[in-house]
Design a protein around this motif. Structure first.
Motif, PDB file in Angstrom:
ATOM      1  N   LYS A 164     -32.745  60.116 -45.200  1.00  0.00           N
ATOM      2  CA  LYS A 164     -31.403  59.566 -44.961  1.00  0.00           C
ATOM      3  C   LYS A 164     -31.302  58.126 -45.449  1.00  0.00           C
ATOM      4  CE  LYS A 164     -27.465  58.984 -42.532  1.00  0.00           C
ATOM      5  NZ  LYS A 164     -26.495  58.497 -43.465  1.00  0.00           N
ATOM      6  N   TYR A 165     -32.330  57.320 -45.223  1.00  0.00           N
ATOM      7  CA  TYR A 165     -32.238  55.895 -45.527  1.00  0.00           C
ATOM      8  C   TYR A 165     -32.861  55.488 -46.858  1.00  0.00           C
ATOM      9  CZ  TYR A 165     -30.525  55.487 -40.838  1.00  0.00           C
ATOM     10  OH  TYR A 165     -29.764  55.638 -39.702  1.00  0.00           O
ATOM     11  N   ASP A 177     -29.228  55.900 -48.216  1.00  0.00           N
ATOM     12  CA  ASP A 177     -28.221  54.868 -47.969  1.00  0.00           C
ATOM     13  C   ASP A 177     -28.622  53.534 -48.577  1.00  0.00           C
ATOM     14  OD1 ASP A 177     -26.764  56.731 -46.569  1.00  0.00           O
ATOM     15  OD2 ASP A 177     -27.444  56.047 -44.595  1.00  0.00           O
TER      16      ASP A 177
END
Length: 79
Positions: A16-17, A70
């Motif tokens: 996700k990051y 992200d």
């Protein structure tokens, strides 16, 4: 069972990051060193080599972008 489940959950958060390439390289290297008892040098080399191969295959040759996260730590590559 938790020795696989907990790192897998952390890997999903990592995707996700920091994106799938970096998270996968870290995941492979840590699993090789921790559970496979390989040397850190070999673990890191395999983790990086596998993900460079995936990057070249998907991003460059097939033109299929995978999720970069992200934070997009690989934006300096221009992809």
């Amino acid at each position: 069972m938790l020795t696989v489940l907990i790192p897998a959950a952390v890997y999903v958060l990592g995707v996700k990051y920091i994106g799938i390439y970096l998270a996968s390289a870290i995941y492979i290297a840590l699993f090789m060193a921790w559970l496979g008892k390989y040397s850190w040098l070999r673990s890191i080399a395999v983790g990086v080599a596998v993900n460079v191969s995936f990057f070249l295959m998907f991003e460059v040759w097939f033109k299929v972008p995978l999720y970069k996260g992200d934070l997009d730590p690989l934006r300096f590559l221009g992809y």
